[in-house]
Every structure is written in C-alpha cells, then in structure tokens.
Design a protein around this motif. Structure first.
Motif, mmCIF file in Angstrom:
data_model
loop_
_atom_site.group_PDB
_atom_site.id
_atom_site.type_symbol
_atom_site.label_atom_id
_atom_site.label_comp_id
_atom_site.label_asym_id
_atom_site.label_seq_id
_atom_site.Cartn_x
_atom_site.Cartn_y
_atom_site.Cartn_z
ATOM 1 N N VAL A 75 -8.391 0.562 -15.711
ATOM 2 C CA VAL A 75 -8.828 -0.037 -14.826
ATOM 3 C C VAL A 75 -7.929 0.330 -13.288
ATOM 4 N N SER A 76 -6.982 -0.129 -14.103
ATOM 5 C CA SER A 76 -5.191 -0.245 -13.586
ATOM 6 C C SER A 76 -5.515 0.920 -13.131
ATOM 7 N N LEU A 77 -5.136 2.242 -13.950
ATOM 8 C CA LEU A 77 -5.070 4.009 -12.957
ATOM 9 C C LEU A 77 -5.737 3.804 -11.555
ATOM 10 N N VAL A 78 -7.138 3.119 -11.756
ATOM 11 C CA VAL A 78 -7.540 2.934 -10.822
ATOM 12 C C VAL A 78 -7.189 2.729 -9.515
ATOM 13 N N LEU A 79 -7.242 1.609 -9.791
ATOM 14 C CA LEU A 79 -6.665 0.369 -8.749
ATOM 15 C C LEU A 79 -5.707 1.043 -8.102
ATOM 16 N N PHE A 80 -4.254 1.100 -9.015
ATOM 17 C CA PHE A 80 -3.266 1.668 -8.389
ATOM 18 C C PHE A 80 -3.383 3.268 -7.131
ATOM 19 N N THR A 81 -4.612 4.228 -8.222
ATOM 20 C CA THR A 81 -4.572 5.263 -6.691
ATOM 21 C C THR A 81 -5.110 4.594 -5.391
ATOM 22 N N LEU A 82 -6.020 4.020 -5.573
ATOM 23 C CA LEU A 82 -6.555 3.018 -4.563
ATOM 24 C C LEU A 82 -5.415 2.342 -3.769
ATOM 25 N N GLU A 83 -4.384 2.086 -4.157
ATOM 26 C CA GLU A 83 -3.468 1.601 -3.661
ATOM 27 C C GLU A 83 -2.839 2.193 -3.090
ATOM 28 N N TYR A 84 -1.645 3.218 -3.830
ATOM 29 C CA TYR A 84 -1.502 4.363 -2.808
ATOM 30 C C TYR A 84 -2.032 5.509 -2.585
ATOM 31 N N ALA A 85 -3.816 5.759 -2.152
ATOM 32 C CA ALA A 85 -3.977 6.292 -1.487
ATOM 33 C C ALA A 85 -4.130 5.013 -0.493
ATOM 34 N N ALA A 86 -4.812 4.399 0.071
ATOM 35 C CA ALA A 86 -4.009 3.369 1.403
ATOM 36 C C ALA A 86 -3.323 3.077 1.785
ATOM 37 N N ARG A 87 -2.022 3.033 0.704
ATOM 38 C CA ARG A 87 -0.678 3.017 1.407
ATOM 39 C C ARG A 87 -0.196 4.228 2.406
ATOM 40 N N LEU A 88 -0.597 4.960 1.648
ATOM 41 C CA LEU A 88 -0.595 6.766 2.262
ATOM 42 C C LEU A 88 -0.796 6.263 4.457
ATOM 43 N N TRP A 89 -2.500 5.991 3.513
ATOM 44 C CA TRP A 89 -3.250 5.844 4.948
ATOM 45 C C TRP A 89 -3.394 5.170 5.858
ATOM 46 N N VAL A 90 -2.132 3.998 5.809
ATOM 47 C CA VAL A 90 -1.344 2.931 6.064
ATOM 48 C C VAL A 90 -0.468 3.057 7.478
ATOM 49 N N ALA A 91 0.852 4.470 6.333
ATOM 50 C CA ALA A 91 1.694 4.851 7.358
ATOM 51 C C ALA A 91 2.272 4.477 8.325
ATOM 52 N N PRO A 92 1.169 4.932 9.081
ATOM 53 C CA PRO A 92 1.491 5.076 10.294
ATOM 54 C C PRO A 92 2.033 4.120 10.954
ATOM 55 N N GLU A 93 1.211 3.290 10.709
ATOM 56 C CA GLU A 93 1.425 1.412 11.368
ATOM 57 C C GLU A 93 2.522 1.128 10.866
ATOM 58 N N HIS A 94 3.361 1.149 9.848
ATOM 59 C CA HIS A 94 4.591 0.960 9.092
ATOM 60 C C HIS A 94 5.292 0.945 10.422
ATOM 61 N N ALA A 95 6.077 0.081 10.558
ATOM 62 C CA ALA A 95 7.415 -0.012 11.865
ATOM 63 C C ALA A 95 8.468 0.913 11.831
ATOM 64 N N ARG A 96 8.625 1.552 10.798
ATOM 65 C CA ARG A 96 9.976 2.912 10.166
ATOM 66 C C ARG A 96 8.817 3.743 10.752
ATOM 67 N N TYR A 97 8.072 4.244 10.653
ATOM 68 C CA TYR A 97 7.281 5.239 11.341
ATOM 69 C C TYR A 97 5.946 5.405 12.410
ATOM 70 N N ARG A 98 6.390 3.871 12.854
ATOM 71 C CA ARG A 98 5.361 4.184 14.360
ATOM 72 C C ARG A 98 5.395 5.171 15.129
ATOM 73 N N ALA A 99 6.908 5.733 15.772
ATOM 74 C CA ALA A 99 7.060 6.494 16.323
ATOM 75 C C ALA A 99 6.306 8.046 15.892
ATOM 76 N N LEU A 100 6.288 8.280 14.674
ATOM 77 C CA LEU A 100 5.516 9.587 13.763
ATOM 78 C C LEU A 100 4.879 9.648 14.411
ATOM 79 N N PRO A 101 4.111 10.878 14.645
ATOM 80 C CA PRO A 101 2.045 11.551 13.964
ATOM 81 C C PRO A 101 2.152 11.327 12.428
ATOM 82 N N ALA A 102 0.872 10.972 12.983
ATOM 83 C CA ALA A 102 0.225 10.351 11.674
ATOM 84 C C ALA A 102 0.770 11.375 10.513
ATOM 85 N N ALA A 103 0.875 12.370 10.667
ATOM 86 C CA ALA A 103 0.315 12.982 9.629
ATOM 87 C C ALA A 103 2.356 13.162 8.514
#
Length: 280
Positions: free
Chosen positions: A68-96
């Motif tokens: 269960v932990s591995l599945v949830l941590f994998t989903l968390e990692y994928a979600a954080r990658l998806w929302v990375a363009p919203e992070h203040a440090r990376y907001r000026a960069l293209p999404a990729a």
C-alpha cells in the motif's frame, strides 16, 4: 480551451494541497497528516521486521503495508511531478522544464528513491528485504512536513561554505596528527601505527572525541601528540556547532533587513502586510 483551464485549475489546487499552501484547508491537512502517519508506520515496520519473532507473526501485515505504501508514494511522486509548474521556483519555466528541474531537486530524488523498491520487485530484481536502505530513505520525507527541519536545512545551506572549510581543516589536522603519531610510535607499535593510514584511524577517532581505545600511544612522545590531538578535537567540534547555531539568527536578521528595505520602497505594501498581520 475550457478543458485546459480546468486542468490548470485542478493542478493549482493539488499543488496547494501537497505543499500545504491552502492554509487550513481540511483536504491539505488530511493529506499531510496521512502521509506523516504512513511514513512513521513504514519506518516502524522496517525496524520491527528485523526482530524474527515479530516478523514471523506479523509478516503478512508488514507486506500489505509495504505494498500500500509503495502505491501511495508512487502516486504522490507522480502528483508532485504533475504540479511542479505551479511551484514558485519553477513557475517561469515551461511545464516540461519545470518538471525536469523539480525531478533534480533533493526532495524529489528522495521521493523517487522511496518508490524504487516497487520497480525492483516488479522487475524481479530483488525482494523487499534487500532494499532496506531505499525503504529507510522514506524517513527523510518527513523533512518536507517539518518547519524545524526546513529551517535547519536552510541554515546548513546558508553556511555550506563555512562548513566545508571546517571539513577541510579537520582533514588537514587529521593528516598532520596521524603523521606525527606515526613518526613517534611506528617503532613501538608497528602493527597498529606502522603506517600513516593506520594512524589516520587513530587520529580521526581521537579528534572526534570518540576514543574507542583499540589504539593508544605507549611512548612519552606519543602521549604528548595524543594530548594535543585531543585538545584540537574539542576545537574542531566547536567550530561547526557554532556555525550552525548562529546561522538561524543570521538568516532572521537578513530577512528583517530585506523586509525593511522592501517596505521602505513601497509604503502601500507595508500597510497591506500590517493589515494582514492584524487580521491573522
């Protein structure tokens, strides 16, 4: 167009949930508390698994928790990658590029390593026990949810040059004291201090004030070198402790100076910040 705007809206919302930027939002609080409990449960399970009786009795429960932990941590990692363009440090960069920059950050690397056991097991490259160190890395995920650890990390980063200088000085002192001890003790103890590398073990143990006692001088000159080394060890330990202890104060002073300079340039901004502070 509407679908893209909706997706960006959800991305922004998930970002606020994951990075606790939504204030007292119950969803953000639930996510953070759930992840903290999951990390603590994982670390506790890894420790308890090393006890044979407990592992035999609760093995299936530990395996289920791990899955269960591995599945949830994998989903968390994928979600954080998806929302990375919203992070203040990376907001000026293209999404990729934003996602790539986030993936290279230390928190993201820890998140990735925490999910690697799932990939290894799926590929049949090892069982969960052989991946113990990767599983224990999950403990460091707690740093994301602790303001105190975040402050300590900021202090260490701010003083990284001074701390590296302390390390260089320590290595130099270790080399010098090891060489001196080798010169005065190599004839008396050729098996323990016959070479400089052998003496370096004694030097680092003495400088760090550990003192295992497996190697000790027996000549008068060797004892004199050991006494000086022990005193130098106290000094070497005090240097990084003092640097780290004063770093938060320095950061606070710098923040106050920056705030005063900013508000001096913009009185309206200063008034707005004071109003927000009163309403908080």
């Amino acid at each position: 167009m509407a679908a893209a705007a909706s997706a960006m809206g959800w991305r922004r919302r998930v970002h606020l949930w994951l990075d606790h930027g939504a204030g007292d939002d119950p969803v953000a609080n639930a996510i953070h508390r759930g992840l903290i409990l999951l990390i603590c449960a994982n670390v506790g399970a890894i420790v308890l698994e090393s006890v044979p009786d407990i592992a035999a009795r609760f093995g299936p429960a530990f395996a289920a928790l791990e899955t269960v932990s591995l599945v949830l941590f994998t989903l968390e990692y994928a979600a954080r990658l998806w929302v990375a363009p919203e992070h203040a440090r990376y907001r000026a960069l293209p999404a990729a590029q934003a996602r790539l920059a986030y993936a290279r950050s230390l928190p993201a690397i820890i998140d990735l390593l925490a999910t690697l056991p799932l990939a290894f097991v799926a590929l049949g490259l090892g069982d969960l026990r052989t991946l113990l160190l990767l599983r224990l890395l999950r403990f460091f995920k707690l740093g994301r949810y602790s303001p105190g650890m975040a402050s300590l990390a900021a202090a260490l980063h701010a003083e990284r040059k001074a701390l590296f200088a302390c390390f260089v000085v320590l290595m130099g002192v270790m080399l010098m004291t090891a060489s001196l001890m080798h010169l005065v003790e190599h004839e008396a103890q050729p098996d323990k201090l016959g070479t400089i590398p052998d003496a370096m073990w004694w030097a680092i143990i003495t400088l760090t004030t550990v003192g295992y006692g497996d190697v000790s001088p027996i000549t008068a000159a060797g004892k004199a070198v050991a006494a000086v080394t022990a005193v130098l060890g106290l000094v070497m330990l005090a240097l990084p402790v003092g640097i780290v202890a004063t770093a938060p104060t320095k950061l606070l002073v710098l923040d106050q100076v920056d705030f005063r300079a900013l508000t001096a340039r913009s009185p309206k901004l200063a008034a707005h910040i004071r109003k927000l502070a009163r309403d908080a």
